[in-house]
Design an enzyme around this catalytic site. Structure first.
Site, PDB file in Angstrom:
ATOM      1  N   GLU A   1     -11.443 -10.539  -4.484  1.00 64.06           N
ATOM      2  CA  GLU A   1     -10.066 -10.757  -4.226  1.00 64.06           C
ATOM      3  C   GLU A   1      -9.250 -11.618  -3.497  1.00 64.06           C
ATOM      4  OE1 GLU A   1      -8.934  -6.951  -2.282  1.00 64.06           O
ATOM      5  OE2 GLU A   1     -10.518  -7.111  -0.573  1.00 64.06           O
TER       6      GLU A   1
ATOM      7  N   CYS B   1     -10.129  -3.273 -10.006  1.00 62.97           N
ATOM      8  CA  CYS B   1      -9.758  -2.009  -9.686  1.00 62.97           C
ATOM      9  C   CYS B   1      -8.268  -2.120  -9.094  1.00 62.97           C
ATOM     10  CB  CYS B   1     -10.506  -1.523  -8.522  1.00 62.97           C
ATOM     11  SG  CYS B   1     -11.084  -2.552  -7.127  1.00 62.97           S
TER      12      CYS B   1
ATOM     13  N   HIS C   1       0.639  -1.216  -0.102  1.00 62.46           N
ATOM     14  CA  HIS C   1       0.034  -0.128  -0.034  1.00 62.46           C
ATOM     15  C   HIS C   1       0.864   1.361   0.196  1.00 62.46           C
ATOM     16  CE1 HIS C   1      -3.210  -2.908   0.779  1.00 62.46           C
ATOM     17  NE2 HIS C   1      -3.954  -1.715   0.204  1.00 62.46           N
TER      18      HIS C   1
ATOM     19  N   ASP D   1      -4.842  -8.300  -4.175  1.00 58.93           N
ATOM     20  CA  ASP D   1      -4.842  -9.122  -3.290  1.00 58.93           C
ATOM     21  C   ASP D   1      -5.066 -10.668  -4.037  1.00 58.93           C
ATOM     22  OD1 ASP D   1      -4.460  -8.112  -0.666  1.00 58.93           O
ATOM     23  OD2 ASP D   1      -6.257  -7.274  -0.810  1.00 58.93           O
TER      24      ASP D   1
HETATM   25  C1  PEP Z   1      -6.763  -4.986  -4.429  1.00 55.34           C
HETATM   26  O1  PEP Z   1      -6.636  -5.891  -3.520  1.00 55.34           O
HETATM   27  O2  PEP Z   1      -6.584  -5.172  -5.576  1.00 55.34           O
HETATM   28  C2  PEP Z   1      -7.331  -3.857  -3.919  1.00 55.34           C
HETATM   29  C3  PEP Z   1      -7.847  -2.897  -4.914  1.00 55.34           C
HETATM   30  O3  PEP Z   1      -7.262  -3.557  -2.830  1.00 55.34           O
HETATM   31  P1  PEP Z   1      -6.283  -2.901  -1.947  1.00 55.34           P
HETATM   32  O4  PEP Z   1      -4.956  -2.600  -2.924  1.00 55.34           O
HETATM   33  O5  PEP Z   1      -6.757  -1.796  -1.107  1.00 55.34           O
HETATM   34  O6  PEP Z   1      -6.030  -4.193  -0.931  1.00 55.34           O
HETATM   35 MG    MG Z   2      -7.410  -5.700  -1.617  1.00 58.15          MG
END
Ligand code: PEP
Ligand code: MG
Length: 588
Positions: free
Chosen positions: A447, A518, A202, A471
Site C-alpha cells: 500500500e 483489498c 475510514h 493507501d
Molecule cells: C488500503 O489501504 O487499501 C487498505 C485496505 O487498508 P485501510 O483502508 O485500512 O488503510
Molecule cells: Mg491501508
C-alpha cells in the site's frame, strides 16, 4: 400561532455519496454544546505539561476552524462571506486572545485546563452580558462555542452514545470519526451526513461496511438544521435533502423500494460460484471492521475474511485490550467463520484512524499519514505488537488464520516481525498454550509505492500479498484519501497506480505467492474486469459488495478482459483509461 415559513422549505445540498443507499428519517444533530468537565488542582510540577496540553488543544482548534473555513468558501457568495467572518472571529479567539491568556493564567494558578477554559468563558460571557449592546450580546454564543470546541479537544471527547435515538434516525454532524461511526447501530441509525470527510477515509469505509447510506463533504449542512427535521440521505447521488416536499419524499421512497428489490434478486447469487464465463474461479473475500459483521459475511456468501481490521479492538476506550481479550474476540471471529479462512491484520492506527488509548504513544505529528502509523508503531513499541501476535497465534488454533502486516515499506520490517512471531510462539508453547500449528502465513499489505516497487524483494520474505489500493492511491498521488477538498483528484485509475498494482501482482505470481486486492476498488464492479485482466484472482471487499462483484464476474469473458487490460496499461491518461474501462463494462 405564528409558524416559521422557512422551517419546512426543502433544501437540497450536494456532497460526496460515499456509501450507496437511501435513508429517510428524523435528523439527529450531533450536539456541540458544553460537556461535563472535570475540575482539579494541579500538582506544582504539572503546570508546564498542562500548558502544553492546552497549547495542543488550541492548535487542533485552529486546524479544525481552518478546515471549516476552506469548506465554507465553496458556499454561495453571501453565505460564504458571513460564515467566513464568523470562523475568522473564532480563529482569532484561539490565537493569543484574552481567552487564551486568561486560561493560561488560571493554569499557572494550578487549575486543570478544561476547568480553566470553562471558568474563563463564564467570566467573558458575564462581562459581555453586562454591556448594553445587542452586537456584543450575540457574540456570547460564539465565545461559548469556541469554549466547547476547546474542551472537546482537551477531553478528546469523540465517543458519543447513539443508542438512545428514535429508530430510523439520520445522524447529522460537523465531522464523524471512524470511531464515532463504529458506534452507529444500523438497527437504530438509518444513515448519516457530515460537513467534513473524503470518499476513501475510514469513516466512509466504515459506513459501507455497516451498510449505512452516507454523504460527506456537505457544505452548509448544519445551518438551520434541527434535530427532528426530516432528512433524506442519497448516498448514490451524493445529496442531502432537508425538509423534502411530498413529491420528493414519494420519489425517494420509490427509489428505496427499487433498491430493496435489487438486493433481494442478488441474494439468489449467494450459493453460485464466482467463476468467469470461461470457468476461471475467483476468490471473493470480505473486509471486516467490526466482529458483528461476521454474520453478514457468511450470508453474503464470501469465501472468507480477506481483511480483518483489528483497529476496532482499540476504539472508543481509554485503556488497551490485553492478550486474553484480543484472543477472545479473534477466536469468536475465527469460530464464527466455521472453517473459512480469516486474514487478521495487525493494528493500523495513525493517519485518520486514531485510538485515544494510544495517545501516549504518539506526539503531534506534522504529517499523520506519513508518521508513526501501523507497523511502525508496532516495531517501535514491541509489547503492543507481541500482544497482538500472541492473541492471533492462539486464535489460529481454532481455525485457518493468516497474519497481515499494514504499511510495510521494507524487507527488514517483515524479517523483524517474523522473528518476533517465532519468539512469541516459542514462549506460548513453553507455557503449554495451544497455538496454530504450523505457524500462520505472514503476509504484507502492498500500500506504499516503495513496497510495490520492491515487491520482488518482499515476495522473498512474505507468504502472501494484499494490495491496499486505498493507501496506494493516496501515497502515489499525494492525495489525502479523507479530505473532501481533494477528493476529485483521488484517482485509482491513474496510470501510476495501475502500474504499481500490475508490478506487485506480477512479482507475486512469479514467486507463486497468493495475491489479493483489498482496497475499496475490489468491491466496485466497475474495476473487476481490469483487476482480473491484470492477473488478480482474489478480491476482498465490504460484505455487501460480494454479490455485486460476483454478478460481474459471472458474465465476464476473461480473455477479453485481459486484452482490454493490456490496452489500458498502454495509456497515459486517466480519463482515457476510464473511458476504455467503462466502454468494456458496457459491452463495447
Ligand atoms: C488500503 O489501504 O487499501 C487498505 C485496505 O487498508 P485501510 O483502508 O485500512 O488503510
Ligand atoms: Mg491501508
Amino acid at each position: 400561532m405564528k409558524t416559521d415559513p422557512l422551517a419546512a422549505t426543502q433544501r437540497s445540498l450536494p456532497g460526496l455519496g460515499v456509501s450507496a443507499g437511501i435513508a429517510i428519517g428524523p435528523a439527529h444533530v450531533v450536539e456541540t454544546g458544553v460537556v461535563q468537565v472535570p475540575e482539579y488542582c494541579l500538582p506544582e510540577d504539572q503546570v508546564d505539561t498542562e500548558k502544553q496540553r492546552f497549547a495542543e488543544a488550541l492548535t487542533k482548534a485552529r486546524r479544525q476552524l481552518r478546515k471549516l473555513k476552506a469548506k465554507s468558501e465553496t458556499l454561495p457568495e453571501a453565505a460564504a462571506e458571513e460564515i467566513g467572518f464568523l470562523l475568522e472571529a473564532h480563529l482569532s479567539m484561539v490565537t493569543n486572545s484574552r481567552l487564551t491568556r486568561g486560561v493560561e493564567r488560571r493554569i499557572e494558578d494550578r487549575l486543570n485546563a478544561e476547568a480553566a477554559v470553562q471558568a474563563e468563558i463564564a467570566e467573558i460571557a458575564h462581562s459581555f452580558a453586562s454591556i448594553d449592546d445587542a452586537y456584543l450580546a450575540a457574540r456570547i454564543a460564539d465565545v461559548r462555542e469556541v469554549g466547547s470546541r476547546l474542551i472537546r479537544n482537551l477531553l478528546q471527547h469523540d465517543y458519543q452514545a447513539f443508542s438512545v435515538l428514535p429508530p430510523g434516525s439520520v445522524i447529522i454532524a460537523e465531522d464523524l470519526t471512524p470511531a464515532d461511526t463504529a458506534l452507529l447501530d444500523p438497527r437504530v441509525v438509518a444513515g448519516f451526513a457530515a460537513v467534513l470527510g473524503g470518499a476513501e477515509g475510514h469513516t466512509a469505509i466504515m459506513a459501507r461496511s455497516l451498510g449505512l447510506p452516507a454523504v460527506v463533504g456537505v457544505a452548509g449542512l448544519m445551518a438551520g438544521l434541527r434535530s427532528g427535521d426530516t432528512v433524506i440521505i442519497d448516498g448514490i447521488g451524493g445529496r442531502v435533502i432537508v425538509n423534502p416536499s411530498a413529491e420528493t419524499l414519494a420519489l425517494y421512497r420509490q427509489r428505496q423500494d427499487e433498491r430493496a428489490r435489487e438486493r433481494e434478486q442478488l441474494k439468489g447469487l449467494r450459493k453460485l460460484p464466482a467463476v468467469t464465463l470461461d470457468g476461471t474461479p475467483v476468490v471473493l473475500n470480505a473486509n471486516v471492521e467490526l466482529p458483528r459483521e461476521v454474520e453478514a459475511v457468511v450470508s453474503a456468501g464470501a469465501a472468507g475474511i480477506g481483511l480483518l481490521r483489528t483497529e476496532f479492538l482499540f476504539m472508543n476506550r481509554s485503556d488497551l485490550p490485553d492478550e486474553d481479550e484480543q484472543y477472545r474476540v479473534l477466536c469468536e471471529v475465527v469460530s464464527g467463520m466455521n472453517g473459512r479462512p480469516v486474514t487478521a491484520r495487525t493494528l493500523d492506527v495513525g493517519g485518520d484512524k486514531l485510538a485515544v488509548a494510544l495517545d501516549g504513544y504518539f506526539g503531534e505529528p506534522a504529517n499523520p499519514a506519513l508518521g508513526l502509523r501501523a507497523i511502525r508503531l508496532g516495531l517501535r513499541e514491541p509489547r503492543l505488537l507481541e500482544t497482538q501476535l500472541a492473541a492471533m497465534l492462539r486464535a489460529g488454533a481454532h481455525g485457518p488464520l493468516r497474519i497481515l502486516l499494514p504499511l510495510i515499506c521494507s524487507v527488514s520490517e517483515v524479517v523483524r516481525v517474523r522473528e518476533m512471531l517465532v519468539t512469541v510462539a516459542r514462549r506460548l508453547k513453553r507455557r503449554g498454550v495451544k497455538i496454530a500449528d504450523p505457524l500462520p502465513p505472514l503476509g504484507v499489505m502492498i500500500e506504499v509505492p516503495g513496497a510495490a516497487l520492491a515487491a520482488d524483494a518482499l515476495a522473498a520474505v512474505a507468504d502472501f500479498f494484499a494490495i491496499g489500493t486505498n493507501d496506494l492511491t493516496q501515497y502515489t498521488l499525494a492525495i489525502d484519501r479523507g479530505d473532501d477538498q481533494v477528493a476529485s483528484l483521488y484517482e485509482p485509475l491513474h496510470p501510476a497506480v495501475l502500474r504499481l498494482i500490475q508490478f506487485a501482482t506480477e512479482a507475486a505470481l512469479r514467486a507463486r505467492l497468493p495475491v489479493s486486492v483489498c482496497g475499496e476498488i475490489a468491491g466496485d464492479p466497475r474495476y473487476t474486469a481490469l483487476l482480473l485482466g491484470l492477473g488478480v484472482r482474489e478480491l476482498s471487499m465490504v460484505p455487501g459488495a460480494v454479490p455485486l462483484v460476483k454478478r460481474r464476474i459471472r458474465c465476464l469473458d476473461l480473455n477479453a478482459a485481459t486484452r482490454r487490460a493490456h490496452v489500458i496499461m498502454d495509456q497515459s491518461d486517466s480519463a482515457r483509461i476510464a473511458a476504455l474501462l467503462d466502454g468494456f463494462n458496457e459491452g463495447g
